[in-house]
Design a protein around this motif. Sequence first.
Motif, PDB file in Angstrom:
ATOM      1  N   TYR A   1     -16.976  39.468 -65.232  1.00 37.76           N
ATOM      2  CA  TYR A   1     -18.165  40.148 -64.738  1.00 37.76           C
ATOM      3  C   TYR A   1     -19.415  39.361 -65.120  1.00 37.76           C
ATOM      4  N   SER A   2     -19.359  38.075 -64.942  1.00 39.21           N
ATOM      5  CA  SER A   2     -20.471  37.208 -65.333  1.00 39.21           C
ATOM      6  C   SER A   2     -21.675  37.421 -64.417  1.00 39.21           C
ATOM      7  N   TYR A   3     -22.789  36.881 -64.851  1.00 39.27           N
ATOM      8  CA  TYR A   3     -24.035  37.005 -64.096  1.00 39.27           C
ATOM      9  C   TYR A   3     -23.885  36.413 -62.693  1.00 39.27           C
ATOM     10  N   PHE A   4     -23.228  35.289 -62.589  1.00 34.52           N
ATOM     11  CA  PHE A   4     -23.081  34.619 -61.295  1.00 34.52           C
ATOM     12  C   PHE A   4     -22.190  35.422 -60.355  1.00 34.52           C
ATOM     13  N   ASP A   5     -21.137  36.021 -60.908  1.00 34.62           N
ATOM     14  CA  ASP A   5     -20.284  36.883 -60.084  1.00 34.62           C
ATOM     15  C   ASP A   5     -21.065  38.104 -59.605  1.00 34.62           C
ATOM     16  N   HIS A   6     -21.913  38.631 -60.464  1.00 31.67           N
ATOM     17  CA  HIS A   6     -22.737  39.769 -60.062  1.00 31.67           C
ATOM     18  C   HIS A   6     -23.699  39.394 -58.953  1.00 31.67           C
ATOM     19  N   ARG A   7     -24.252  38.211 -58.985  1.00 30.66           N
ATOM     20  CA  ARG A   7     -25.154  37.777 -57.918  1.00 30.66           C
ATOM     21  C   ARG A   7     -24.414  37.688 -56.586  1.00 30.66           C
ATOM     22  N   ILE A   8     -23.199  37.160 -56.616  1.00 30.46           N
ATOM     23  CA  ILE A   8     -22.398  37.064 -55.394  1.00 30.46           C
ATOM     24  C   ILE A   8     -22.087  38.457 -54.875  1.00 30.46           C
ATOM     25  N   LEU A   9     -21.683  39.345 -55.764  1.00 27.91           N
ATOM     26  CA  LEU A   9     -21.360  40.706 -55.359  1.00 27.91           C
ATOM     27  C   LEU A   9     -22.590  41.452 -54.859  1.00 27.91           C
ATOM     28  N   ASP A  10     -23.743  41.233 -55.463  1.00 30.58           N
ATOM     29  CA  ASP A  10     -24.974  41.864 -54.990  1.00 30.58           C
ATOM     30  C   ASP A  10     -25.329  41.399 -53.582  1.00 30.58           C
ATOM     31  N   ASN A  11     -25.138  40.120 -53.306  1.00 31.99           N
ATOM     32  CA  ASN A  11     -25.390  39.597 -51.952  1.00 31.99           C
ATOM     33  C   ASN A  11     -24.433  40.222 -50.944  1.00 31.99           C
ATOM     34  N   GLN A  12     -23.178  40.385 -51.329  1.00 24.74           N
ATOM     35  CA  GLN A  12     -22.208  41.025 -50.434  1.00 24.74           C
ATOM     36  C   GLN A  12     -22.583  42.481 -50.187  1.00 24.74           C
ATOM     37  N   ILE A  13     -23.051  43.163 -51.223  1.00 25.93           N
ATOM     38  CA  ILE A  13     -23.465  44.557 -51.062  1.00 25.93           C
ATOM     39  C   ILE A  13     -24.638  44.657 -50.100  1.00 25.93           C
ATOM     40  N   GLU A  14     -25.611  43.772 -50.226  1.00 26.34           N
ATOM     41  CA  GLU A  14     -26.759  43.785 -49.311  1.00 26.34           C
ATOM     42  C   GLU A  14     -26.315  43.555 -47.873  1.00 26.34           C
ATOM     43  N   GLU A  15     -25.401  42.609 -47.684  1.00 27.13           N
ATOM     44  CA  GLU A  15     -24.898  42.325 -46.344  1.00 27.13           C
ATOM     45  C   GLU A  15     -24.157  43.535 -45.772  1.00 27.13           C
ATOM     46  N   LEU A  16     -23.343  44.183 -46.589  1.00 28.00           N
ATOM     47  CA  LEU A  16     -22.608  45.354 -46.132  1.00 28.00           C
ATOM     48  C   LEU A  16     -23.539  46.522 -45.832  1.00 28.00           C
ATOM     49  N   GLU A  17     -24.606  46.669 -46.587  1.00 28.79           N
ATOM     50  CA  GLU A  17     -25.572  47.733 -46.297  1.00 28.79           C
ATOM     51  C   GLU A  17     -26.297  47.471 -44.987  1.00 28.79           C
ATOM     52  N   GLU A  18     -26.589  46.214 -44.700  1.00 28.13           N
ATOM     53  CA  GLU A  18     -27.199  45.874 -43.404  1.00 28.13           C
ATOM     54  C   GLU A  18     -26.230  46.189 -42.269  1.00 28.13           C
ATOM     55  N   ASN A  19     -24.954  45.844 -42.460  1.00 29.66           N
ATOM     56  CA  ASN A  19     -23.947  46.166 -41.449  1.00 29.66           C
ATOM     57  C   ASN A  19     -23.827  47.671 -41.261  1.00 29.66           C
ATOM     58  N   LYS A  20     -23.888  48.404 -42.360  1.00 30.92           N
ATOM     59  CA  LYS A  20     -23.789  49.864 -42.295  1.00 30.92           C
ATOM     60  C   LYS A  20     -24.937  50.430 -41.470  1.00 30.92           C
ATOM     61  N   ALA A  21     -26.154  49.949 -41.711  1.00 25.74           N
ATOM     62  CA  ALA A  21     -27.317  50.428 -40.955  1.00 25.74           C
ATOM     63  C   ALA A  21     -27.170  50.092 -39.471  1.00 25.74           C
ATOM     64  N   TYR A  22     -26.696  48.882 -39.181  1.00 24.74           N
ATOM     65  CA  TYR A  22     -26.502  48.480 -37.778  1.00 24.74           C
ATOM     66  C   TYR A  22     -25.493  49.397 -37.088  1.00 24.74           C
ATOM     67  N   TYR A  23     -24.365  49.636 -37.741  1.00 23.60           N
ATOM     68  CA  TYR A  23     -23.322  50.452 -37.119  1.00 23.60           C
ATOM     69  C   TYR A  23     -23.727  51.919 -37.022  1.00 23.60           C
ATOM     70  N   GLN A  24     -24.543  52.403 -37.945  1.00 19.62           N
ATOM     71  CA  GLN A  24     -25.041  53.770 -37.810  1.00 19.62           C
ATOM     72  C   GLN A  24     -25.952  53.899 -36.600  1.00 19.62           C
ATOM     73  N   GLU A  25     -26.768  52.880 -36.347  1.00 27.38           N
ATOM     74  CA  GLU A  25     -27.609  52.890 -35.148  1.00 27.38           C
ATOM     75  C   GLU A  25     -26.747  52.851 -33.881  1.00 27.38           C
ATOM     76  N   GLU A  26     -25.696  52.042 -33.915  1.00 29.91           N
ATOM     77  CA  GLU A  26     -24.798  51.982 -32.762  1.00 29.91           C
ATOM     78  C   GLU A  26     -24.098  53.321 -32.535  1.00 29.91           C
ATOM     79  N   ILE A  27     -23.724  53.993 -33.600  1.00 29.96           N
ATOM     80  CA  ILE A  27     -23.086  55.302 -33.480  1.00 29.96           C
ATOM     81  C   ILE A  27     -24.054  56.300 -32.855  1.00 29.96           C
TER      82      ILE A  27
END
Length: 107
Positions: free
Chosen positions: A35-61
Amino acid sequence: MTNPYKDKSWFKFISNKYIWVLLFFATWMIFLDNYSYFDHRILDNQIEELEENKAYYQEEIKKDEKQIKMLQNPEQIEKYAREKYFMKKDSEDIYIIEFEGDSIVKK
């Protein structure tokens, strides 16, 4: 033989065992741990990307729900079939006119 730096404050600070343990722990947590700092940065970027996808798909729904609600009306179903699938009544003729450089993509 005695150490000439023994009485210096910086030498006492560096030779303190708690400082070494703290440095080891910090190095371990930042670079080597699962759970190093660098792994957290990668995971945070993935979370941001997934939240953007979630917002896009909610609009499509929302758009699809609106479309489904509109298609409850038989007149809207007919209009949708004519526009999307080029369907027609038996007594009608449909002419599709394409201009040079048209950007309509047929599916």
